[in-house]
Design a protein around this motif. Structure first.
Motif, PDB file in Angstrom:
ATOM      1  N   VAL A 164      -3.344 -15.565   3.950  1.00 15.00           N
ATOM      2  CA  VAL A 164      -3.793 -14.644   2.889  1.00 15.00           C
ATOM      3  C   VAL A 164      -2.585 -14.073   2.271  1.00 15.00           C
ATOM      4  CG1 VAL A 164      -5.327 -12.683   2.298  1.00 15.00           C
ATOM      5  CG2 VAL A 164      -6.263 -14.469   3.978  1.00 15.00           C
ATOM      6  N   ASP A 165      -2.590 -13.833   0.989  1.00 14.03           N
ATOM      7  CA  ASP A 165      -1.479 -13.126   0.446  1.00 14.03           C
ATOM      8  C   ASP A 165      -1.402 -11.562   0.667  1.00 14.03           C
ATOM      9  OD1 ASP A 165       0.439 -11.778  -1.071  1.00 14.03           O
ATOM     10  OD2 ASP A 165       0.009 -13.097  -2.838  1.00 14.03           O
ATOM     11  N   ILE A 166      -0.940 -11.315   1.928  1.00 16.97           N
ATOM     12  CA  ILE A 166      -1.166  -9.751   2.558  1.00 16.97           C
ATOM     13  C   ILE A 166      -0.464  -8.812   1.434  1.00 16.97           C
ATOM     14  CG2 ILE A 166      -0.510  -8.128   4.273  1.00 16.97           C
ATOM     15  CD1 ILE A 166      -2.636 -10.055   5.085  1.00 16.97           C
ATOM     16  N   ARG A 167       0.723  -9.173   0.807  1.00 15.53           N
ATOM     17  CA  ARG A 167       1.370  -8.329  -0.036  1.00 15.53           C
ATOM     18  C   ARG A 167       0.502  -8.105  -1.263  1.00 15.53           C
ATOM     19  NH1 ARG A 167       7.730  -8.703  -1.528  1.00 15.53           N
ATOM     20  NH2 ARG A 167       7.789  -7.226  -3.192  1.00 15.53           N
ATOM     21  N   ALA A 168      -0.214  -9.107  -2.092  1.00 16.67           N
ATOM     22  CA  ALA A 168      -1.138  -8.753  -2.988  1.00 16.67           C
ATOM     23  C   ALA A 168      -2.037  -7.863  -2.567  1.00 16.67           C
ATOM     24  CB  ALA A 168      -1.763 -10.106  -3.425  1.00 16.67           C
ATOM     25  N   GLY A 169      -2.918  -7.959  -1.297  1.00 15.99           N
ATOM     26  CA  GLY A 169      -3.677  -6.883  -0.990  1.00 15.99           C
ATOM     27  C   GLY A 169      -3.244  -5.483  -1.051  1.00 15.99           C
ATOM     28  N   GLY A 170      -1.708  -5.142  -0.226  1.00 18.19           N
ATOM     29  CA  GLY A 170      -1.282  -3.935  -0.624  1.00 18.19           C
ATOM     30  C   GLY A 170      -1.170  -3.544  -1.974  1.00 18.19           C
ATOM     31  N   ARG A 171      -0.599  -4.387  -2.818  1.00 17.87           N
ATOM     32  CA  ARG A 171      -0.374  -4.289  -4.071  1.00 17.87           C
ATOM     33  C   ARG A 171      -1.511  -3.514  -4.878  1.00 17.87           C
ATOM     34  NH1 ARG A 171       1.887  -8.410  -5.279  1.00 17.87           N
ATOM     35  NH2 ARG A 171       0.601  -9.655  -6.050  1.00 17.87           N
ATOM     36  N   MET A 172      -2.847  -4.212  -4.557  1.00 18.14           N
ATOM     37  CA  MET A 172      -4.090  -3.789  -5.229  1.00 18.14           C
ATOM     38  C   MET A 172      -4.293  -2.461  -4.786  1.00 18.14           C
ATOM     39  SD  MET A 172      -6.406  -7.105  -4.400  1.00 18.14           S
ATOM     40  CE  MET A 172      -6.116  -8.760  -4.976  1.00 18.14           C
ATOM     41  N   VAL A 173      -4.133  -1.886  -3.497  1.00 18.79           N
ATOM     42  CA  VAL A 173      -4.524  -0.742  -3.109  1.00 18.79           C
ATOM     43  C   VAL A 173      -3.730   0.488  -3.989  1.00 18.79           C
ATOM     44  CG1 VAL A 173      -4.660   1.102  -1.399  1.00 18.79           C
ATOM     45  CG2 VAL A 173      -5.314  -1.413  -0.988  1.00 18.79           C
ATOM     46  N   GLY A 207       4.990  -7.317   4.216  1.00 16.56           N
ATOM     47  CA  GLY A 207       4.484  -7.518   3.017  1.00 16.56           C
ATOM     48  C   GLY A 207       3.281  -6.576   2.551  1.00 16.56           C
ATOM     49  N   LYS A 208       2.407  -6.168   3.530  1.00 17.99           N
ATOM     50  CA  LYS A 208       1.574  -5.302   3.152  1.00 17.99           C
ATOM     51  C   LYS A 208       1.891  -3.996   2.507  1.00 17.99           C
ATOM     52  CE  LYS A 208      -1.579  -4.765   6.423  1.00 17.99           C
ATOM     53  NZ  LYS A 208      -1.922  -4.329   7.620  1.00 17.99           N
ATOM     54  N   GLU A 209       2.892  -3.412   3.380  1.00 17.02           N
ATOM     55  CA  GLU A 209       3.349  -2.170   2.904  1.00 17.02           C
ATOM     56  C   GLU A 209       4.317  -2.328   1.730  1.00 17.02           C
ATOM     57  OE1 GLU A 209       3.219  -3.129   5.851  1.00 17.02           O
ATOM     58  OE2 GLU A 209       1.881  -1.796   7.154  1.00 17.02           O
ATOM     59  N   ARG A 210       4.921  -3.333   1.577  1.00 12.64           N
ATOM     60  CA  ARG A 210       5.804  -3.461   0.553  1.00 12.64           C
ATOM     61  C   ARG A 210       5.091  -3.752  -0.846  1.00 12.64           C
ATOM     62  NH1 ARG A 210      10.653  -2.128  -0.664  1.00 12.64           N
ATOM     63  NH2 ARG A 210      11.326  -2.992   1.203  1.00 12.64           N
ATOM     64  N   GLY A 211       3.947  -4.576  -0.704  1.00 11.63           N
ATOM     65  CA  GLY A 211       3.204  -4.642  -1.738  1.00 11.63           C
ATOM     66  C   GLY A 211       2.500  -3.327  -2.293  1.00 11.63           C
ATOM     67  N   PHE A 212       2.259  -2.412  -1.388  1.00 14.73           N
ATOM     68  CA  PHE A 212       1.607  -1.164  -1.702  1.00 14.73           C
ATOM     69  C   PHE A 212       2.479  -0.409  -2.563  1.00 14.73           C
ATOM     70  CE2 PHE A 212       1.208   3.587  -1.043  1.00 14.73           C
ATOM     71  CZ  PHE A 212      -0.226   3.601  -1.090  1.00 14.73           C
ATOM     72  N   LEU A 213       3.848  -0.213  -2.336  1.00 14.87           N
ATOM     73  CA  LEU A 213       4.868   0.450  -2.917  1.00 14.87           C
ATOM     74  C   LEU A 213       4.992  -0.297  -4.296  1.00 14.87           C
ATOM     75  CD1 LEU A 213       7.906   0.790  -0.370  1.00 14.87           C
ATOM     76  CD2 LEU A 213       6.215   2.572  -1.317  1.00 14.87           C
ATOM     77  N   ASP A 214       4.924  -1.414  -4.264  1.00 11.75           N
ATOM     78  CA  ASP A 214       5.149  -2.343  -5.776  1.00 11.75           C
ATOM     79  C   ASP A 214       3.798  -2.040  -6.682  1.00 11.75           C
ATOM     80  OD1 ASP A 214       7.293  -3.598  -4.819  1.00 11.75           O
ATOM     81  OD2 ASP A 214       6.040  -5.521  -4.441  1.00 11.75           O
ATOM     82  N   GLY A 215       2.663  -1.597  -6.054  1.00 15.21           N
ATOM     83  CA  GLY A 215       1.540  -1.314  -6.877  1.00 15.21           C
ATOM     84  C   GLY A 215       1.459   0.085  -7.217  1.00 15.21           C
ATOM     85  N   ILE A 216       1.804   0.773  -6.312  1.00 17.03           N
ATOM     86  CA  ILE A 216       1.571   2.376  -6.581  1.00 17.03           C
ATOM     87  C   ILE A 216       3.028   2.814  -7.561  1.00 17.03           C
ATOM     88  CG2 ILE A 216       2.924   3.605  -4.777  1.00 17.03           C
ATOM     89  CD1 ILE A 216       0.658   5.384  -4.546  1.00 17.03           C
ATOM     90  N   GLY A 217       4.154   1.918  -7.599  1.00 20.03           N
ATOM     91  CA  GLY A 217       5.265   2.201  -8.451  1.00 20.03           C
ATOM     92  C   GLY A 217       6.309   3.294  -7.702  1.00 20.03           C
ATOM     93  N   MET A 218       6.458   3.314  -6.554  1.00 20.64           N
ATOM     94  CA  MET A 218       7.438   4.453  -6.033  1.00 20.64           C
ATOM     95  C   MET A 218       8.166   3.830  -5.129  1.00 20.64           C
ATOM     96  SD  MET A 218       4.525   7.358  -5.134  1.00 20.64           S
ATOM     97  CE  MET A 218       3.462   8.321  -6.308  1.00 20.64           C
ATOM     98  N   ASP A 219       9.082   4.445  -4.638  1.00 18.05           N
ATOM     99  CA  ASP A 219      10.073   4.504  -3.796  1.00 18.05           C
ATOM    100  C   ASP A 219       9.570   4.688  -2.546  1.00 18.05           C
ATOM    101  OD1 ASP A 219      13.198   3.666  -3.531  1.00 18.05           O
ATOM    102  OD2 ASP A 219      12.818   5.480  -1.932  1.00 18.05           O
ATOM    103  N   CYS A 251      -3.846  10.832  -1.333  1.00 12.42           N
ATOM    104  CA  CYS A 251      -4.316   9.409  -1.197  1.00 12.42           C
ATOM    105  C   CYS A 251      -3.761   8.682   0.386  1.00 12.42           C
ATOM    106  CB  CYS A 251      -4.092   8.498  -2.282  1.00 12.42           C
ATOM    107  SG  CYS A 251      -2.412   8.043  -2.933  1.00 12.42           S
ATOM    108  N   VAL A 252      -4.531   7.964   1.034  1.00 10.17           N
ATOM    109  CA  VAL A 252      -4.025   7.563   2.096  1.00 10.17           C
ATOM    110  C   VAL A 252      -4.438   6.037   2.269  1.00 10.17           C
ATOM    111  CG1 VAL A 252      -4.168   7.703   4.809  1.00 10.17           C
ATOM    112  CG2 VAL A 252      -4.228   9.701   3.455  1.00 10.17           C
ATOM    113  N   PHE A 253      -3.281   5.189   2.526  1.00 10.05           N
ATOM    114  CA  PHE A 253      -3.490   3.677   2.824  1.00 10.05           C
ATOM    115  C   PHE A 253      -3.438   3.616   4.476  1.00 10.05           C
ATOM    116  CE2 PHE A 253      -1.415  -0.724   2.287  1.00 10.05           C
ATOM    117  CZ  PHE A 253      -2.805  -1.242   2.533  1.00 10.05           C
ATOM    118  N   CYS A 254      -4.388   3.297   5.096  1.00  8.89           N
ATOM    119  CA  CYS A 254      -4.302   2.782   6.569  1.00  8.89           C
ATOM    120  C   CYS A 254      -4.220   1.381   6.770  1.00  8.89           C
ATOM    121  CB  CYS A 254      -5.747   3.109   7.132  1.00  8.89           C
ATOM    122  SG  CYS A 254      -6.041   5.004   7.110  1.00  8.89           S
ATOM    123  N   GLY A 255      -3.474   0.929   7.675  1.00  3.17           N
ATOM    124  CA  GLY A 255      -2.874  -0.191   7.875  1.00  3.17           C
ATOM    125  C   GLY A 255      -4.115  -1.355   8.362  1.00  3.17           C
ATOM    126  N   ASN A 256      -5.290  -0.634   8.817  1.00  4.14           N
ATOM    127  CA  ASN A 256      -6.385  -1.479   9.141  1.00  4.14           C
ATOM    128  C   ASN A 256      -7.737  -0.494   9.000  1.00  4.14           C
ATOM    129  OD1 ASN A 256      -6.685  -0.466  11.874  1.00  4.14           O
ATOM    130  ND2 ASN A 256      -4.644  -1.300  12.124  1.00  4.14           N
TER     131      ASN A 256
END
Length: 339
Positions: A164-173, A207-219, A251-256
Protein backbone atom coordinates in the motif's frame (compact mmCIF):
# COMPACT_ATOMS: atom_id res chain seq x y z
CA UNK A 1 7.70 -42.03 -4.82
CA UNK A 2 10.14 -43.26 -2.17
CA UNK A 3 13.34 -41.54 -1.15
CA UNK A 4 15.53 -44.07 -2.97
CA UNK A 5 13.89 -43.38 -6.32
CA UNK A 6 13.93 -39.64 -5.75
CA UNK A 7 17.62 -39.61 -4.78
CA UNK A 8 18.54 -41.72 -7.82
CA UNK A 9 16.83 -39.22 -10.16
CA UNK A 10 19.07 -36.49 -8.77
CA UNK A 11 22.19 -38.65 -8.63
CA UNK A 12 22.64 -38.00 -4.91
CA UNK A 13 22.58 -40.29 -1.91
CA UNK A 14 19.47 -40.97 0.17
CA UNK A 15 21.22 -39.50 3.18
CA UNK A 16 21.84 -36.26 1.28
CA UNK A 17 18.13 -35.96 0.48
CA UNK A 18 17.25 -36.73 4.08
CA UNK A 19 19.73 -34.18 5.44
CA UNK A 20 18.54 -31.53 3.01
CA UNK A 21 14.95 -31.86 4.17
CA UNK A 22 15.70 -32.28 7.87
CA UNK A 23 18.12 -29.36 8.04
CA UNK A 24 19.99 -31.13 10.83
CA UNK A 25 23.27 -31.57 8.93
CA UNK A 26 24.99 -29.34 6.37
CA UNK A 27 24.31 -29.85 2.66
CA UNK A 28 25.79 -27.67 -0.08
CA UNK A 29 23.49 -24.77 -0.96
CA UNK A 30 23.34 -25.62 -4.67
CA UNK A 31 22.55 -29.27 -3.90
CA UNK A 32 19.74 -28.23 -1.57
CA UNK A 33 18.32 -25.93 -4.21
CA UNK A 34 18.36 -28.76 -6.77
CA UNK A 35 16.65 -31.17 -4.35
CA UNK A 36 13.89 -28.75 -3.35
CA UNK A 37 13.25 -27.64 -6.92
CA UNK A 38 12.92 -31.23 -8.14
CA UNK A 39 10.64 -32.05 -5.20
CA UNK A 40 8.37 -29.16 -6.15
CA UNK A 41 8.32 -30.24 -9.80
CA UNK A 42 7.53 -33.90 -9.07
CA UNK A 43 5.31 -33.43 -6.04
CA UNK A 44 7.75 -35.47 -3.95
CA UNK A 45 6.63 -35.30 -0.34
CA UNK A 46 9.27 -35.74 2.37
CA UNK A 47 8.64 -36.27 6.07
CA UNK A 48 5.37 -38.13 5.73
CA UNK A 49 4.95 -38.22 9.52
CA UNK A 50 4.71 -34.45 9.46
CA UNK A 51 1.70 -34.66 7.18
CA UNK A 52 -0.07 -37.10 9.49
CA UNK A 53 0.72 -35.53 12.84
CA UNK A 54 1.16 -31.78 12.54
CA UNK A 55 -0.84 -30.13 9.75
CA UNK A 56 -3.75 -31.16 7.51
CA UNK A 57 -1.49 -31.87 4.56
CA UNK A 58 -4.06 -34.00 2.76
CA UNK A 59 -5.04 -30.95 0.69
CA UNK A 60 -3.07 -28.68 -1.62
CA UNK A 61 -1.96 -25.69 0.44
CA UNK A 62 -0.78 -22.13 0.43
CA UNK A 63 1.07 -20.80 3.48
CA UNK A 64 0.47 -17.28 4.79
CA UNK A 65 3.24 -16.13 7.14
CA UNK A 66 2.55 -13.08 9.29
CA UNK A 67 5.51 -11.97 11.42
CA UNK A 68 5.03 -9.73 14.48
CA UNK A 69 6.43 -9.18 17.97
CA UNK A 70 4.82 -10.94 20.93
CA UNK A 71 4.00 -7.56 22.47
CA UNK A 72 1.76 -6.81 19.50
CA UNK A 73 -0.15 -10.11 19.47
CA UNK A 74 -3.27 -8.83 21.22
CA UNK A 75 -3.37 -5.67 19.11
CA UNK A 76 -2.65 -6.90 15.60
CA UNK A 77 -5.77 -6.30 13.54
CA UNK A 78 -4.14 -6.65 10.13
CA UNK A 79 -3.67 -10.41 10.07
CA UNK A 80 -7.32 -11.50 10.03
CA UNK A 81 -8.44 -9.22 7.23
CA UNK A 82 -5.48 -9.97 4.96
CA UNK A 83 -6.07 -13.68 5.61
CA UNK A 84 -9.75 -13.33 4.66
CA UNK A 85 -8.76 -11.80 1.34
CA UNK A 86 -6.24 -14.55 0.60
CA UNK A 87 -8.66 -17.33 1.55
CA UNK A 88 -11.44 -15.91 -0.63
CA UNK A 89 -9.27 -16.33 -3.72
CA UNK A 90 -7.93 -19.82 -3.00
CA UNK A 91 -11.33 -21.19 -2.03
CA UNK A 92 -12.29 -20.82 -5.69
CA UNK A 93 -9.63 -23.39 -6.66
CA UNK A 94 -10.19 -25.67 -3.66
CA UNK A 95 -6.87 -24.96 -1.95
CA UNK A 96 -6.42 -24.49 1.77
CA UNK A 97 -4.60 -21.48 3.23
CA UNK A 98 -2.54 -22.33 6.30
CA UNK A 99 -1.85 -19.23 8.47
CA UNK A 100 1.28 -19.00 10.61
CA UNK A 101 2.24 -16.29 13.10
CA UNK A 102 5.99 -15.95 13.51
CA UNK A 103 7.39 -13.80 16.30
CA UNK A 104 10.28 -11.41 15.69
CA UNK A 105 11.73 -12.06 19.12
CA UNK A 106 11.50 -15.88 19.12
CA UNK A 107 13.67 -18.17 16.95
CA UNK A 108 11.64 -19.98 14.30
CA UNK A 109 10.86 -22.93 16.58
CA UNK A 110 13.83 -24.88 15.36
CA UNK A 111 13.31 -26.64 12.06
CA UNK A 112 9.59 -27.27 12.54
CA UNK A 113 8.24 -24.34 10.55
CA UNK A 114 10.87 -24.71 7.88
CA UNK A 115 9.94 -28.38 7.49
CA UNK A 116 6.33 -27.28 7.07
CA UNK A 117 7.03 -24.57 4.52
CA UNK A 118 9.19 -26.72 2.24
CA UNK A 119 6.74 -29.65 2.09
CA UNK A 120 5.94 -30.67 -1.47
CA UNK A 121 2.21 -29.98 -1.33
CA UNK A 122 2.82 -26.38 -0.24
CA UNK A 123 2.52 -24.74 -3.64
CA UNK A 124 3.33 -21.18 -2.65
CA UNK A 125 3.89 -18.76 0.20
CA UNK A 126 2.61 -15.27 1.00
CA UNK A 127 4.71 -13.51 3.60
CA UNK A 128 4.70 -10.16 5.39
CA UNK A 129 8.10 -8.54 4.88
CA UNK A 130 7.97 -5.83 7.59
CA UNK A 131 10.07 -7.94 9.94
CA UNK A 132 13.64 -8.65 11.03
CA UNK A 133 13.04 -12.29 10.09
CA UNK A 134 12.65 -11.46 6.41
CA UNK A 135 16.31 -11.70 5.23
CA UNK A 136 16.71 -15.27 6.54
CA UNK A 137 13.26 -16.28 5.33
CA UNK A 138 14.00 -14.87 1.87
CA UNK A 139 17.13 -17.03 1.56
CA UNK A 140 15.16 -20.15 2.42
CA UNK A 141 12.29 -19.29 0.06
CA UNK A 142 14.79 -18.94 -2.78
CA UNK A 143 16.44 -22.22 -1.82
CA UNK A 144 13.15 -24.14 -1.71
CA UNK A 145 12.18 -22.84 -5.17
CA UNK A 146 8.70 -22.01 -3.88
CA UNK A 147 6.75 -19.24 -5.60
CA UNK A 148 6.15 -16.47 -3.08
CA UNK A 149 4.67 -12.99 -2.81
CA UNK A 150 5.68 -10.45 -0.18
CA UNK A 151 3.16 -8.14 1.47
CA UNK A 152 4.55 -4.81 2.67
CA UNK A 153 6.90 -2.02 1.69
CA UNK A 154 10.23 -3.49 2.86
CA UNK A 155 11.36 -5.15 -0.36
CA UNK A 156 15.10 -4.55 -0.86
CA UNK A 157 15.51 -7.57 -3.15
CA UNK A 158 12.76 -6.48 -5.56
CA UNK A 159 10.85 -9.71 -5.00
CA UNK A 160 7.23 -10.22 -6.07
CA UNK A 161 5.38 -7.73 -3.93
CA UNK A 162 1.99 -6.23 -3.06
CA UNK A 163 2.00 -3.09 -0.95
CA UNK A 164 0.00 0.00 0.00
CA UNK A 165 1.25 3.51 -0.73
CA UNK A 166 1.80 4.48 2.91
CA UNK A 167 3.24 7.87 1.97
CA UNK A 168 0.06 8.73 0.05
CA UNK A 169 -1.98 7.90 3.15
CA UNK A 170 0.01 10.30 5.30
CA UNK A 171 -0.22 12.95 2.59
CA UNK A 172 -4.03 12.64 2.55
CA UNK A 173 -4.18 13.37 6.28
CA UNK A 174 -1.89 16.39 5.97
CA UNK A 175 -3.88 17.77 3.05
CA UNK A 176 -7.12 17.35 5.01
CA UNK A 177 -5.79 19.22 8.05
CA UNK A 178 -4.60 22.04 5.78
CA UNK A 179 -7.97 22.13 4.00
CA UNK A 180 -9.90 22.61 7.26
CA UNK A 181 -7.53 25.33 8.41
CA UNK A 182 -5.52 23.53 11.10
CA UNK A 183 -2.06 25.07 11.42
CA UNK A 184 -0.47 23.67 14.61
CA UNK A 185 0.03 19.94 14.03
CA UNK A 186 1.43 17.22 16.28
CA UNK A 187 2.44 13.73 15.19
CA UNK A 188 2.39 10.72 17.52
CA UNK A 189 4.94 8.26 16.17
CA UNK A 190 3.65 4.69 16.12
CA UNK A 191 5.91 1.67 16.02
CA UNK A 192 6.58 -1.40 18.15
CA UNK A 193 10.36 -0.92 17.70
CA UNK A 194 11.69 1.51 20.25
CA UNK A 195 14.69 2.38 18.07
CA UNK A 196 12.31 3.64 15.38
CA UNK A 197 10.58 5.88 17.91
CA UNK A 198 13.91 7.31 19.05
CA UNK A 199 14.93 8.28 15.50
CA UNK A 200 12.51 10.64 13.78
CA UNK A 201 14.58 10.43 10.60
CA UNK A 202 13.85 6.70 10.47
CA UNK A 203 10.13 7.38 10.69
CA UNK A 204 10.34 10.05 8.01
CA UNK A 205 12.22 7.66 5.73
CA UNK A 206 9.42 5.08 5.98
CA UNK A 207 6.95 7.35 4.21
CA UNK A 208 3.86 7.88 6.36
CA UNK A 209 5.24 10.83 8.30
CA UNK A 210 7.04 12.20 5.24
CA UNK A 211 3.77 12.12 3.33
CA UNK A 212 2.08 14.00 6.17
CA UNK A 213 4.64 16.82 5.94
CA UNK A 214 4.15 16.98 2.16
CA UNK A 215 0.39 17.16 2.58
CA UNK A 216 0.26 19.81 5.28
CA UNK A 217 2.98 21.82 3.56
CA UNK A 218 5.27 22.29 6.56
CA UNK A 219 8.86 21.67 7.55
CA UNK A 220 9.49 19.03 10.20
CA UNK A 221 10.56 21.75 12.67
CA UNK A 222 7.07 23.24 12.52
CA UNK A 223 5.52 20.01 13.81
CA UNK A 224 5.47 18.68 17.39
CA UNK A 225 6.83 15.11 17.44
CA UNK A 226 5.83 12.74 20.24
CA UNK A 227 7.23 9.21 20.62
CA UNK A 228 4.21 6.95 20.89
CA UNK A 229 4.34 3.18 20.48
CA UNK A 230 1.82 0.47 19.69
CA UNK A 231 -0.68 0.22 22.54
CA UNK A 232 -3.71 1.98 23.97
CA UNK A 233 -1.62 2.93 27.00
CA UNK A 234 1.03 4.45 24.71
CA UNK A 235 -1.67 6.56 23.08
CA UNK A 236 -3.01 7.76 26.44
CA UNK A 237 0.51 8.60 27.64
CA UNK A 238 1.29 10.40 24.36
CA UNK A 239 -1.56 12.83 24.94
CA UNK A 240 -0.18 13.62 28.39
CA UNK A 241 3.32 14.11 26.95
CA UNK A 242 1.92 16.47 24.36
CA UNK A 243 0.13 18.53 27.00
CA UNK A 244 3.30 18.67 29.09
CA UNK A 245 5.20 20.34 26.24
CA UNK A 246 3.01 23.41 26.70
CA UNK A 247 3.06 23.99 22.93
CA UNK A 248 -0.24 24.89 21.24
CA UNK A 249 -1.71 22.29 18.89
CA UNK A 250 -4.98 22.04 16.98
CA UNK A 251 -4.59 18.74 15.09
CA UNK A 252 -2.96 15.38 15.84
CA UNK A 253 -1.92 12.60 13.46
CA UNK A 254 -1.44 9.27 15.27
CA UNK A 255 0.72 6.59 13.66
CA UNK A 256 -1.95 3.90 14.16
CA UNK A 257 -5.55 3.60 15.32
CA UNK A 258 -4.62 1.95 18.61
CA UNK A 259 -2.55 4.98 19.59
CA UNK A 260 -5.36 7.29 18.45
CA UNK A 261 -7.91 5.41 20.58
CA UNK A 262 -5.77 5.86 23.70
CA UNK A 263 -5.18 9.50 22.75
CA UNK A 264 -8.94 10.17 22.51
CA UNK A 265 -9.48 8.72 25.99
CA UNK A 266 -6.78 10.96 27.48
CA UNK A 267 -8.09 14.00 25.60
CA UNK A 268 -11.56 13.43 27.05
CA UNK A 269 -10.13 12.95 30.55
CA UNK A 270 -8.31 16.27 30.26
CA UNK A 271 -11.21 18.31 28.94
CA UNK A 272 -10.04 18.56 25.33
CA UNK A 273 -12.95 18.75 22.93
CA UNK A 274 -12.48 16.63 19.81
CA UNK A 275 -12.77 17.85 17.08
CA UNK A 276 -13.60 21.41 18.23
CA UNK A 277 -10.32 22.03 20.04
CA UNK A 278 -8.21 19.36 18.37
CA UNK A 279 -8.84 17.29 15.23
CA UNK A 280 -7.52 13.73 15.59
CA UNK A 281 -6.65 11.24 12.85
CA UNK A 282 -5.56 7.61 13.15
CA UNK A 283 -4.08 5.24 10.58
CA UNK A 284 -5.10 1.66 9.60
CA UNK A 285 -8.94 1.73 9.91
CA UNK A 286 -9.14 -1.17 12.34
CA UNK A 287 -12.66 -2.20 13.32
CA UNK A 288 -12.62 -0.51 16.74
CA UNK A 289 -11.99 2.90 15.14
CA UNK A 290 -15.65 3.31 14.19
CA UNK A 291 -16.78 2.73 17.80
CA UNK A 292 -14.58 5.25 19.63
CA UNK A 293 -16.14 8.43 21.05
CA UNK A 294 -16.04 10.40 18.87
CA UNK A 295 -15.72 7.96 15.97
CA UNK A 296 -12.15 8.06 14.69
CA UNK A 297 -11.19 9.50 11.31
CA UNK A 298 -8.46 7.34 9.81
CA UNK A 299 -6.79 5.92 6.70
CA UNK A 300 -7.98 2.59 5.32
CA UNK A 301 -5.09 0.39 4.17
CA UNK A 302 -7.31 -1.93 2.09
CA UNK A 303 -6.22 -5.08 3.91
CA UNK A 304 -8.70 -7.49 2.32
CA UNK A 305 -7.78 -6.11 -1.08
CA UNK A 306 -4.09 -6.63 -0.24
CA UNK A 307 -4.86 -10.27 0.56
CA UNK A 308 -6.82 -10.78 -2.65
CA UNK A 309 -4.15 -9.11 -4.78
CA UNK A 310 -1.36 -11.18 -3.18
CA UNK A 311 -3.36 -14.38 -3.70
CA UNK A 312 -4.16 -13.56 -7.34
CA UNK A 313 -0.51 -12.78 -7.94
CA UNK A 314 0.65 -16.02 -6.33
CA UNK A 315 -1.77 -18.05 -8.42
CA UNK A 316 -0.31 -16.45 -11.55
CA UNK A 317 3.21 -17.32 -10.37
CA UNK A 318 2.23 -20.94 -9.72
CA UNK A 319 0.66 -21.29 -13.15
CA UNK A 320 3.19 -19.20 -15.06
CA UNK A 321 6.55 -19.15 -13.30
CA UNK A 322 7.97 -16.40 -15.52
CA UNK A 323 5.39 -13.74 -14.57
CA UNK A 324 6.01 -10.86 -12.15
CA UNK A 325 3.90 -9.46 -9.30
CA UNK A 326 4.41 -5.76 -8.55
CA UNK A 327 1.34 -3.91 -7.33
CA UNK A 328 0.80 -0.79 -5.22
CA UNK A 329 -2.66 -0.15 -3.80
CA UNK A 330 -3.96 3.29 -2.88
CA UNK A 331 -5.23 3.90 0.67
CA UNK A 332 -8.56 5.64 1.35
CA UNK A 333 -9.31 8.53 3.67
CA UNK A 334 -12.11 7.67 6.13
CA UNK A 335 -13.77 10.76 7.57
CA UNK A 336 -15.68 10.33 10.83
CA UNK A 337 -16.38 12.57 13.82
CA UNK A 338 -12.89 13.12 15.29
CA UNK A 339 -11.71 15.44 12.49
Amino acid sequence: MDIRTFAKMLDVSESTVSRAFSGKSPVRHETKRRIFQKAAELGYRPNGHLANNNLPFAREQIVFIHPLPRTQLGMDFLFAEIYEGISAVFQTVGWQVSPHLLFNDIPLLGDFYYDVFKAANIHGIICGCETDLYPDLKKRLDCWAKPFVLVGSNNPHQANNVRVDIRAGGRMVGEYFRRIGRKRPAVILGDYKRECLDDIEHSLARGKERGFLDGIGMDRKEVIWIRGGYSYADGFASCLKLLQTGAPFDCVFCGNDILATGFLAAAHANGIRVPDDVAVFGFDNIEVSQFTIPALSTVDLQRREIGRAAADGLLDLIRHRDCRVDLTLKPQLILRDSA
